[in-house]
Design an enzyme around this catalytic site. Structure first.
Site, PDB file in Angstrom:
ATOM      1  N   ASN A 155      22.219  20.507  -8.036  1.00 20.49           N
ATOM      2  CA  ASN A 155      22.896  21.799  -8.045  1.00 20.49           C
ATOM      3  C   ASN A 155      21.899  22.877  -8.454  1.00 20.49           C
ATOM      4  O   ASN A 155      21.466  22.937  -9.609  1.00 20.49           O
ATOM      5  CB  ASN A 155      24.082  21.765  -9.019  1.00 20.49           C
ATOM      6  CG  ASN A 155      25.060  22.894  -8.760  1.00 20.49           C
ATOM      7  OD1 ASN A 155      24.710  23.899  -8.152  1.00 20.49           O
ATOM      8  ND2 ASN A 155      26.289  22.733  -9.233  1.00 20.49           N
ATOM      9  N   ARG A 213      31.318  31.487  -6.508  1.00 19.84           N
ATOM     10  CA  ARG A 213      29.950  31.292  -6.989  1.00 19.84           C
ATOM     11  C   ARG A 213      29.000  31.027  -5.831  1.00 19.84           C
ATOM     12  O   ARG A 213      29.427  30.652  -4.733  1.00 19.84           O
ATOM     13  CB  ARG A 213      29.883  30.120  -7.977  1.00 19.84           C
ATOM     14  CG  ARG A 213      30.198  28.769  -7.341  1.00 19.84           C
ATOM     15  CD  ARG A 213      29.922  27.612  -8.285  1.00 19.84           C
ATOM     16  NE  ARG A 213      30.204  26.317  -7.647  1.00 19.84           N
ATOM     17  CZ  ARG A 213      29.879  25.128  -8.169  1.00 19.84           C
ATOM     18  NH1 ARG A 213      29.268  25.073  -9.341  1.00 19.84           N
ATOM     19  NH2 ARG A 213      30.168  24.017  -7.535  1.00 19.84           N
ATOM     20  N   LYS A 255       0.855  -1.185   0.000  1.00 11.97           N
ATOM     21  CA  LYS A 255       0.000   0.000   0.000  1.00 11.97           C
ATOM     22  C   LYS A 255       0.893   1.238   0.000  1.00 11.97           C
ATOM     23  O   LYS A 255       1.666   1.451   0.940  1.00 11.97           O
ATOM     24  CB  LYS A 255      -0.894   0.013   1.249  1.00 11.97           C
ATOM     25  CG  LYS A 255      -2.081   0.955   1.140  1.00 11.97           C
ATOM     26  CD  LYS A 255      -3.087   0.444   0.106  1.00 11.97           C
ATOM     27  CE  LYS A 255      -4.431   1.140   0.230  1.00 11.97           C
ATOM     28  NZ  LYS A 255      -5.405   0.625  -0.753  1.00 11.97           N
ATOM     29  N   THR A 302      -4.087  -4.953   0.407  1.00  8.56           N
ATOM     30  CA  THR A 302      -3.443  -3.680   0.708  1.00  8.56           C
ATOM     31  C   THR A 302      -4.341  -2.813   1.580  1.00  8.56           C
ATOM     32  O   THR A 302      -3.859  -1.988   2.367  1.00  8.56           O
ATOM     33  CB  THR A 302      -3.064  -2.920  -0.579  1.00  8.56           C
ATOM     34  OG1 THR A 302      -4.247  -2.572  -1.301  1.00  8.56           O
ATOM     35  CG2 THR A 302      -2.172  -3.781  -1.463  1.00  8.56           C
ATOM     36  N   ASP A 303      -5.649  -3.012   1.476  1.00  7.78           N
ATOM     37  CA  ASP A 303      -6.577  -2.308   2.343  1.00  7.78           C
ATOM     38  C   ASP A 303      -6.326  -2.673   3.804  1.00  7.78           C
ATOM     39  O   ASP A 303      -6.388  -1.819   4.694  1.00  7.78           O
ATOM     40  CB  ASP A 303      -8.013  -2.658   1.941  1.00  7.78           C
ATOM     41  CG  ASP A 303      -9.052  -1.859   2.708  1.00  7.78           C
ATOM     42  OD1 ASP A 303      -9.207  -0.658   2.411  1.00  7.78           O
ATOM     43  OD2 ASP A 303      -9.697  -2.432   3.611  1.00  7.78           O
ATOM     44  N   HIS A 332      21.414  26.033  -9.659  1.00  7.30           N
ATOM     45  CA  HIS A 332      22.276  27.006 -10.319  1.00  7.30           C
ATOM     46  C   HIS A 332      21.771  28.438 -10.137  1.00  7.30           C
ATOM     47  O   HIS A 332      20.565  28.718 -10.241  1.00  7.30           O
ATOM     48  CB  HIS A 332      22.368  26.698 -11.812  1.00  7.30           C
ATOM     49  CG  HIS A 332      22.925  25.339 -12.104  1.00  7.30           C
ATOM     50  ND1 HIS A 332      24.225  24.991 -11.809  1.00  7.30           N
ATOM     51  CD2 HIS A 332      22.358  24.237 -12.665  1.00  7.30           C
ATOM     52  CE1 HIS A 332      24.439  23.742 -12.176  1.00  7.30           C
ATOM     53  NE2 HIS A 332      23.320  23.259 -12.697  1.00  7.30           N
ATOM     54  N   GLN A 374      30.677  17.732  -5.548  1.00  9.37           N
ATOM     55  CA  GLN A 374      31.092  16.377  -5.173  1.00  9.37           C
ATOM     56  C   GLN A 374      31.941  16.395  -3.905  1.00  9.37           C
ATOM     57  O   GLN A 374      31.776  15.557  -3.010  1.00  9.37           O
ATOM     58  CB  GLN A 374      31.874  15.725  -6.322  1.00  9.37           C
ATOM     59  CG  GLN A 374      31.028  15.319  -7.511  1.00  9.37           C
ATOM     60  CD  GLN A 374      30.873  16.419  -8.543  1.00  9.37           C
ATOM     61  OE1 GLN A 374      31.042  17.601  -8.238  1.00  9.37           O
ATOM     62  NE2 GLN A 374      30.548  16.036  -9.772  1.00  9.37           N
TER      63      GLN A 374
END
Length: 287
Positions: free
Chosen positions: A240, A170, A13, A58-59, A242, A214
Site C-alpha cells: 500500500n 483516498r 547459479k 554453477t559456472d 500511502h 484486500q
C-alpha cells in the site's frame, strides 16, 4: 544419541544477466533477462564427503544459458522450459530443475530501429521440471498503479493504539507483483497470454471501487482467472503506497484533497491467492 542427517538441499547459479540483440535488418529487438537456475537431486556426497563428481558447476549452468541464447531466446516460458529439461535430462544426479527468469522490457524510441528506453514493469516466469512434469508460473513485477479516487477504508476495529482516521475517499496506490499458474506446460502463445493477463490486472484495478486493498486484490485475481481456463491460480503482493493529506492550516491555507505526502515506508503489504476450485495440485510450482 540423536542421529544427524542431511536434509533437503539445492544449488544453482543466481542472477545470470543476459542481453540478446536480434538484428533484423535496420530494426533490432532487445531481450534483457536475469536468469536463476536451481538444481535439486542426489548431492549427498558433496555435502558429506566433499566428493564433487555429481555436481554440475554453477559456472557450467551460466554458460549453458548463454549457449542456448545463441539459438534465440523466444518467449521466456519456452526458454525456461528448454533449460529445465536440459539440466534434468542430461545431468545424472539432477532430478529437479527450477528456472526463474525476469525480463526487463525495452520500448523502441519512435522513428528509430536501434534506440530504446526501458519500460515499466518486469515480466517473470518460473518453470519447475522433475523429469516427468513441468509447471509454468508466469507473472509481472513492479507495475506501479494509482487511483486518485474511488477508494475508501472504513469500519475497521479501533483499539488504544489506533490513530488512523476513517477515510471515505483516498488515493490508492500500489506496485503490483502477480504470478499466475498455467494448467499445464503445453505450447501456446505465451506473449499473448501474458499481455492479456496484465491488461486484465490493470483494468480490474482501475474499475473496482475499493473498500480495501484486500478487496481490490481479490477483484484483480478473479478478473484474470475468469477469462482464461488455462490459468488456474494467481498470487498477488500489493504494497500500500500511502498518500497522506498535508495539513496546510498552519500556513493559512485549505487543502481540498490536492496536496499529499507520498510515504515510502513503512507500508501495508497485502498478499493473497485466488484460485479455481478445480485447480490441479500445484506440486512444486511455488517451491
Amino acid at each position: 544419541m540423536t542421529e544427524i542427517q542431511l536434509g533437503d538441499n539445492q544449488y544453482g547459479k543466481a542472477e545470470t544477466r543476459l542481453v540478446r540483440v536480434d538484428r533484423g535488418g535496420d530494426t533490432h529487438v532487445v531481450t534483457d533477462l536475469n536468469v536463476t537456475t536451481t538444481l535439486a537431486g542426489d548431492f549427498a556426497a558433496t555435502h558429506l564427503t566433499g566428493d564433487n563428481s555429481g555436481v554440475l558447476p554453477t559456472d557450467s549452468q551460466r554458460n549453458t544459458i548463454y549457449a542456448f541464447a545463441r539459438d534465440g531466446v523466444g518467449q521466456i516460458e519456452d526458454f525456461a522450459l528448454r533449460l529445465a529439461r536440459h539440466f534434468v535430462d542430461t545431468a545424472a544426479t539432477v532430478t529437479r530443475a527450477r528456472i526463474a527468469i525476469e525480463q526487463y522490457s525495452w520500448d523502441r524510441i519512435p522513428a528509430t530501429g536501434h534506440s530504446f528506453a526501458q519500460a515499466a514493469g518486469t515480466r517473470t516466469v518460473t518453470v519447475t521440471y522433475d523429469g516427468e512434469t513441468a509447471t509454468v508460473v508466469s507473472g509481472v513485477a513492479d507495475v506501479t498503479v494509482l487511483n486518485t479516487t474511488g477508494s475508501e477504508f472504513r469500519g475497521f476495529p479501533r483499539d488504544r493504539y489506533t490513530t488512523l482516521p476513517e477515510m471515505a475517499d483516498r488515493i490508492l496506490g500500489t506496485s503490483v507483483t502477480a504470478r499466475w499458474r498455467h494448467r499445464d506446460a503445453e505450447p501456446r502463445d505465451w506473449a499473448d497470454s501474458f499481455e492479456w493477463a496484465r491488461e486484465r490486472l490493470l483494468t480490474a484495478f482501475a474499475d473496482t471501487y475499493s473498500k480495501s486493498l484486500q478487496q481490490t486484490l481479490h477483484a484483480m485475481g478473479e478478473r484474470v482467472l475468469s477469462g482464461d481456463d488455462d490459468l488456474v491460480e494467481i498470487r498477488l503482493a500489493l504494497p500500500n503506497k500511502h498518500h497522506f493529506l498535508v495539513d496546510l492550516a498552519p500556513f493559512g491555507l485549505d487543502n481540498p484533497g490536492e496536496v499529499f505526502f507520498a510515504a515510502d515506508r513503512p507500508y501495508g503489504l497485502i498478499e493473497g491467492t485466488v484460485c479455481r476450485a478445480d485447480a490441479p495440485d500445484p506440486g512444486l510450482a511455488w517451491w
